[in-house]
Design a protein around this motif. Structure first.
Motif, PDB file in Angstrom:
ATOM      1  N   TRP A  94       0.619  -1.330   0.129  1.00 39.41           N
ATOM      2  CA  TRP A  94      -0.057   0.165   0.075  1.00 39.41           C
ATOM      3  C   TRP A  94       0.891   1.209   0.076  1.00 39.41           C
ATOM      4  CZ3 TRP A  94      -4.608  -0.925  -1.550  1.00 39.41           C
ATOM      5  CH2 TRP A  94      -5.287  -2.177  -0.973  1.00 39.41           C
ATOM      6  N   HIS A  95       0.664   2.019  -0.936  1.00 40.25           N
ATOM      7  CA  HIS A  95       1.169   3.452  -1.203  1.00 40.25           C
ATOM      8  C   HIS A  95       0.237   4.345  -2.028  1.00 40.25           C
ATOM      9  CE1 HIS A  95       2.459   1.136  -4.648  1.00 40.25           C
ATOM     10  NE2 HIS A  95       2.530   2.202  -5.221  1.00 40.25           N
ATOM     11  N   PRO A  96       0.323   5.761  -1.829  1.00 40.35           N
ATOM     12  CA  PRO A  96      -0.374   6.600  -2.540  1.00 40.35           C
ATOM     13  C   PRO A  96       0.287   7.063  -3.539  1.00 40.35           C
ATOM     14  CG  PRO A  96       0.850   7.790  -0.798  1.00 40.35           C
ATOM     15  CD  PRO A  96       1.301   6.109  -0.731  1.00 40.35           C
ATOM     16  N   HIS A  97      -0.604   7.774  -4.793  1.00 37.74           N
ATOM     17  CA  HIS A  97      -0.014   8.533  -5.647  1.00 37.74           C
ATOM     18  C   HIS A  97      -0.952   9.651  -5.933  1.00 37.74           C
ATOM     19  CE1 HIS A  97       2.856   5.660  -7.369  1.00 37.74           C
ATOM     20  NE2 HIS A  97       1.996   4.947  -7.154  1.00 37.74           N
ATOM     21  N   ARG A  98      -0.425  10.673  -6.221  1.00 34.43           N
ATOM     22  CA  ARG A  98      -0.970  12.001  -6.472  1.00 34.43           C
ATOM     23  C   ARG A  98      -0.495  12.700  -7.461  1.00 34.43           C
ATOM     24  NH1 ARG A  98      -3.400  16.064  -1.998  1.00 34.43           N
ATOM     25  NH2 ARG A  98      -5.114  14.389  -1.868  1.00 34.43           N
ATOM     26  N   ILE A 145      -4.628   4.959  -3.248  1.00 34.69           N
ATOM     27  CA  ILE A 145      -3.709   4.346  -2.409  1.00 34.69           C
ATOM     28  C   ILE A 145      -4.026   3.008  -2.855  1.00 34.69           C
ATOM     29  CG2 ILE A 145      -3.356   3.625  -0.159  1.00 34.69           C
ATOM     30  CD1 ILE A 145      -4.749   6.261   0.920  1.00 34.69           C
ATOM     31  N   HIS A 146      -2.813   2.367  -3.407  1.00 32.28           N
ATOM     32  CA  HIS A 146      -2.919   0.944  -4.135  1.00 32.28           C
ATOM     33  C   HIS A 146      -1.470  -0.058  -3.683  1.00 32.28           C
ATOM     34  CE1 HIS A 146      -0.503   1.814  -8.013  1.00 32.28           C
ATOM     35  NE2 HIS A 146       0.060   2.235  -7.023  1.00 32.28           N
ATOM     36  N   GLN A 147      -1.896  -1.058  -4.038  1.00 42.11           N
ATOM     37  CA  GLN A 147      -0.536  -1.941  -4.105  1.00 42.11           C
ATOM     38  C   GLN A 147      -0.469  -2.883  -5.224  1.00 42.11           C
ATOM     39  OE1 GLN A 147      -0.694  -4.989  -0.898  1.00 42.11           O
ATOM     40  NE2 GLN A 147      -2.841  -5.605  -1.286  1.00 42.11           N
ATOM     41  N   GLU A 148       0.620  -2.943  -5.747  1.00 45.38           N
ATOM     42  CA  GLU A 148       1.261  -3.720  -7.008  1.00 45.38           C
ATOM     43  C   GLU A 148       1.982  -4.675  -6.605  1.00 45.38           C
ATOM     44  OE1 GLU A 148       2.541   0.335  -7.369  1.00 45.38           O
ATOM     45  OE2 GLU A 148       1.819   0.020  -9.657  1.00 45.38           O
ATOM     46  N   MET A 149       1.590  -6.196  -6.687  1.00 45.29           N
ATOM     47  CA  MET A 149       2.448  -7.219  -6.366  1.00 45.29           C
ATOM     48  C   MET A 149       2.533  -8.125  -7.540  1.00 45.29           C
ATOM     49  SD  MET A 149       2.246  -6.195  -3.461  1.00 45.29           S
ATOM     50  CE  MET A 149       2.945  -7.469  -2.159  1.00 45.29           C
TER      51      MET A 149
HETATM   52 FE    FE Z   1       2.162   2.482  -7.347  1.00 46.18          FE
END
Ligand code: FE
Length: 284
Positions: A58-62, A102-106
């Motif tokens: 989990w981390h944000p992007h804007r 806020i997403h995660q990429e696995m």
């Molecule tokens: Fe990302």
């Protein structure tokens, strides 16, 4: 006609990202003017699951768009709005973070342990940094292929090659994102819009990226080109495969910390404060 020549040639650099993913960074967190409107490019090709399975929790992007292109293996994606999906071999996820996700990429790899993919970050213009988040999920079957007179095979992810348009449209910087394979012993010429930033990243084989170049650029080479209306690529006894992206520079101030890219330091502080206070997500 003005042929573009490389103004910078470099190699992507081993970098540790996320929760411990070993990848190669071609550019990012450096000369934002040179690459404008692009911010970062990561090459996460690996045949060793221990190098990628920890993933990007989990981390944000804007304020940006992230474009994930997978050649082998799966990347599982989930966000705090409840969106879930898998980006598989040949697929592209074009994610406009806008005001915030806020997403995660696995990365999960494939049955042979391979995880081959790339992530490009595009900047958003000031007027769109706080737009509603948007996903464009592009499957391999949606990406058209063009074979040129000089024998090159071009997969059109975004932008237009001749009459063929890629599946991703309506992006303000009018980017082109192409996956190009030039056969051995070929002279490949490709029109580019004057004024655009044009960047190439070699993923297989090797080629000369200027008409008078003496040295070939091979796997993991990054090239940034001078202005012009055409790109000239020559191959010798090997084919070359490279990703080519181009777009209109934004020429706006860049305030960048981690996964958030705004125009001012104040906007950055607001973003991180909102993230910690739980008010980061603006569109539900
Ligand atoms: Fe990302």
């Amino acid at each position: 006609m003005t042929i573009r020549t490389p103004v910078k040639i470099s190699q992507s650099i081993p970098t540790l990202e996320g929760a411990g993913v070993h990848l190669r960074r071609a550019f990012g967190f450096g000369d934002t003017a040179l690459f404008d409107p692009f911010l970062l490019f990561d090459d996460f090709r690996s045949d060793h699951p221990d190098q990628y399975l920890k993933g990007f929790p989990w981390h944000p992007h804007r304020g940006i768009e992230t474009i994930t292109y997978v050649l082998a293996g799966d990347v599982e994606h989930g966000d705090s709005l409840g969106n879930r999906g898998t980006i598989s071999s040949g697929d592209v996820q074009w994610m406009t973070a806008g005001s915030g996700i806020i997403h995660q990429e696995m990365p999960k790899g494939d049955e042979r342990g391979r995880m081959h993919g790339f992530q490009l970050w595009c900047n958003l213009p000031a007027a769109e940094k706080m737009c509603a988040p948007r996903y464009r999920d592009v499957t391999a079957a949606m990406i058209p292929t063009v074979t040129t007179a000089d024998g090159a095979v071009i997969m059109v992810i975004c932008g237009r090659v001749g009459e063929t348009a890629g599946p991703v449209e309506d992006i303000t910087i009018a980017p082109q994102y192409l996956d190009i394979t030039v056969p051995a012993g070929a002279d490949f010429s490709h029109p580019t819009r004057p004024g655009d930033t044009v960047v190439a990243y070699v993923i297989d084989g090797s080629a000369c990226f200027a008409p008078d170049a003496k040295t070939e650029s091979g796997n993991c080479s990054l090239l940034v080109f001078s202005d012009g209306d055409r790109l000239a690529v020559r191959t010798a006894n090997r084919q070359a495969r490279f990703l080519l992206f181009s777009g209109r520079p934004l020429r706006e101030p860049v305030a960048w910390r981690g996964p958030i890219v705004m125009n001012t330091e104040e906007e950055l502080q607001t973003a991180f404060r909102e993230y910690h206070e739980g008010t980061f997500l603006k569109h539900r």
